[in-house]
Write an enzyme that holds these catalytic residues in place. Structure first.
Site, PDB file in Angstrom:
ATOM      1  N   ASP A 145     -35.138 -39.747-131.626  1.00 33.93           N
ATOM      2  CA  ASP A 145     -35.994 -40.564-130.786  1.00 33.93           C
ATOM      3  C   ASP A 145     -36.265 -39.866-129.470  1.00 33.93           C
ATOM      4  O   ASP A 145     -35.405 -39.172-128.945  1.00 33.93           O
ATOM      5  CB  ASP A 145     -35.295 -41.907-130.522  1.00 33.93           C
ATOM      6  CG  ASP A 145     -36.124 -42.782-129.645  1.00 33.93           C
ATOM      7  OD1 ASP A 145     -37.124 -43.308-130.135  1.00 33.93           O
ATOM      8  OD2 ASP A 145     -35.779 -42.907-128.466  1.00 33.93           O
ATOM      9  N   THR A 146     -37.452 -40.035-128.945  1.00 29.31           N
ATOM     10  CA  THR A 146     -37.766 -39.537-127.617  1.00 29.31           C
ATOM     11  C   THR A 146     -38.225 -40.707-126.784  1.00 29.31           C
ATOM     12  O   THR A 146     -38.992 -41.534-127.242  1.00 29.31           O
ATOM     13  CB  THR A 146     -38.872 -38.474-127.652  1.00 29.31           C
ATOM     14  OG1 THR A 146     -40.038 -39.056-128.171  1.00 29.31           O
ATOM     15  CG2 THR A 146     -38.460 -37.279-128.478  1.00 29.31           C
ATOM     16  N   GLY A 147     -37.738 -40.790-125.565  1.00 27.69           N
ATOM     17  CA  GLY A 147     -38.094 -41.911-124.724  1.00 27.69           C
ATOM     18  C   GLY A 147     -37.106 -42.095-123.608  1.00 27.69           C
ATOM     19  O   GLY A 147     -36.183 -41.320-123.454  1.00 27.69           O
ATOM     20  N   LYS A 148     -37.263 -43.165-122.835  1.00 27.42           N
ATOM     21  CA  LYS A 148     -36.447 -43.314-121.644  1.00 27.42           C
ATOM     22  C   LYS A 148     -35.632 -44.599-121.577  1.00 27.42           C
ATOM     23  O   LYS A 148     -34.586 -44.615-120.978  1.00 27.42           O
ATOM     24  CB  LYS A 148     -37.331 -43.197-120.400  1.00 27.42           C
ATOM     25  CG  LYS A 148     -38.393 -44.268-120.323  1.00 27.42           C
ATOM     26  CD  LYS A 148     -39.251 -44.113-119.113  1.00 27.42           C
ATOM     27  CE  LYS A 148     -40.302 -45.191-119.088  1.00 27.42           C
ATOM     28  NZ  LYS A 148     -41.174 -45.108-117.975  1.00 27.42           N
ATOM     29  N   THR A 149     -36.042 -45.689-122.159  1.00 30.83           N
ATOM     30  CA  THR A 149     -35.340 -46.957-121.999  1.00 30.83           C
ATOM     31  C   THR A 149     -34.579 -47.249-123.280  1.00 30.83           C
ATOM     32  O   THR A 149     -34.983 -48.073-124.079  1.00 30.83           O
ATOM     33  CB  THR A 149     -36.337 -48.079-121.665  1.00 30.83           C
ATOM     34  OG1 THR A 149     -37.195 -47.601-120.629  1.00 30.83           O
ATOM     35  CG2 THR A 149     -35.639 -49.315-121.176  1.00 30.83           C
ATOM     36  N   ILE A 178     -32.554 -40.608-137.431  1.00 27.21           N
ATOM     37  CA  ILE A 178     -33.625 -40.869-136.482  1.00 27.21           C
ATOM     38  C   ILE A 178     -33.445 -39.972-135.276  1.00 27.21           C
ATOM     39  O   ILE A 178     -32.362 -39.904-134.699  1.00 27.21           O
ATOM     40  CB  ILE A 178     -33.605 -42.335-136.008  1.00 27.21           C
ATOM     41  CG1 ILE A 178     -33.780 -43.268-137.199  1.00 27.21           C
ATOM     42  CG2 ILE A 178     -34.692 -42.587-134.967  1.00 27.21           C
ATOM     43  CD1 ILE A 178     -33.507 -44.704-136.858  1.00 27.21           C
ATOM     44  N   ASP A 194     -46.607 -41.462-116.773  1.00 31.56           N
ATOM     45  CA  ASP A 194     -47.656 -42.044-115.944  1.00 31.56           C
ATOM     46  C   ASP A 194     -47.113 -42.800-114.735  1.00 31.56           C
ATOM     47  O   ASP A 194     -45.923 -43.063-114.625  1.00 31.56           O
ATOM     48  CB  ASP A 194     -48.481 -43.027-116.774  1.00 31.56           C
ATOM     49  CG  ASP A 194     -47.735 -44.331-117.016  1.00 31.56           C
ATOM     50  OD1 ASP A 194     -48.225 -45.389-116.598  1.00 31.56           O
ATOM     51  OD2 ASP A 194     -46.643 -44.286-117.619  1.00 31.56           O
ATOM     52  N   LYS A 244     -32.796 -38.274-115.587  1.00 30.60           N
ATOM     53  CA  LYS A 244     -32.606 -38.338-114.137  1.00 30.60           C
ATOM     54  C   LYS A 244     -31.132 -38.442-113.789  1.00 30.60           C
ATOM     55  O   LYS A 244     -30.362 -39.118-114.471  1.00 30.60           O
ATOM     56  CB  LYS A 244     -33.346 -39.540-113.554  1.00 30.60           C
ATOM     57  CG  LYS A 244     -34.842 -39.374-113.589  1.00 30.60           C
ATOM     58  CD  LYS A 244     -35.523 -40.549-112.919  1.00 30.60           C
ATOM     59  CE  LYS A 244     -37.023 -40.369-112.964  1.00 30.60           C
ATOM     60  NZ  LYS A 244     -37.706 -41.495-112.326  1.00 30.60           N
TER      61      LYS A 244
END
Length: 170
Positions: free
Chosen positions: A90-94, A88, A146, A118
């Site tokens: 995955d792209t994302g932040k949490t 897998i 967003d 960050k």
């Protein structure tokens, strides 16, 4: 785009001949995910090996205005049994909540790609396997990121100023 192509090359080098399930974290990750998948497809077509790839989507919601909340909602990803035995990306932040959820499906390998990470002092010790850019701990929008559903349509990434935060707060 150059950095996204480099991440795609790194992913292909690491994944080897495994089948890939790309789990895109919506909504903020969709533009990066589309670009990353396209580069992986191009690199696969231009190499001596073809990497079978599937794309699925999941949505995480944890922000109100510019503050992360403790209320993490996982929306979608109905039948994630397709992850069993797969690699897998995955792209994302949490990620901590999502990774705990994904591990229940016993994937063979999990790798996380993030365009932006960050610089935070208490980030919980989590860092994606593939990082595009490290940025200051400021709220950014654009390129599908967003602020209360506004600014996803920007083709670039930028800081949101205080006036915009006030104007678009909920």
């Amino acid at each position: 785009m150059d950095r996204t192509e480099r991440l795609a090359r790194n992913i292909m080098d690491d994944i080897g001949d495994h089948h890939i399930v790309v789990l895109c974290v919506l909504k903020g990750g969709y533009t990066f995910c589309v670009d990353l998948v396209e580069y992986i497809k191009v690199l696969s077509r231009n190499s001596s090996r073809s990497i079978p790839m599937r794309v699925d989507f999941i949505r995480l919601k944890s922000y109100c205005n510019d503050h992360s909340t403790d209320d993490m909602q996982i929306i979608g990803g109905g039948d994630l049994s397709i992850l069993t035995g797969k690699a897998i990306v995955d792209t994302g932040k949490t990620m901590k909540v999502l990774l705990n959820h994904v591990e229940k499906f016993k994937p063979k390998m999990v790798k996380v790609a993030g365009l932006l990470v960050k610089r935070v002092t208490n980030g919980g010790g989590y860092k994606p396997d593939y990082v595009g850019f490290e940025i200051p701990n400021r709220y950014v929008v654009g390129y599908a990121l967003d602020y209360n559903e506004y600014f996803r349509d920007l083709n670039h990434i930028c800081l949101i100023n205080e006036n915009a935060k006030i104007k678009y707060q909920i």
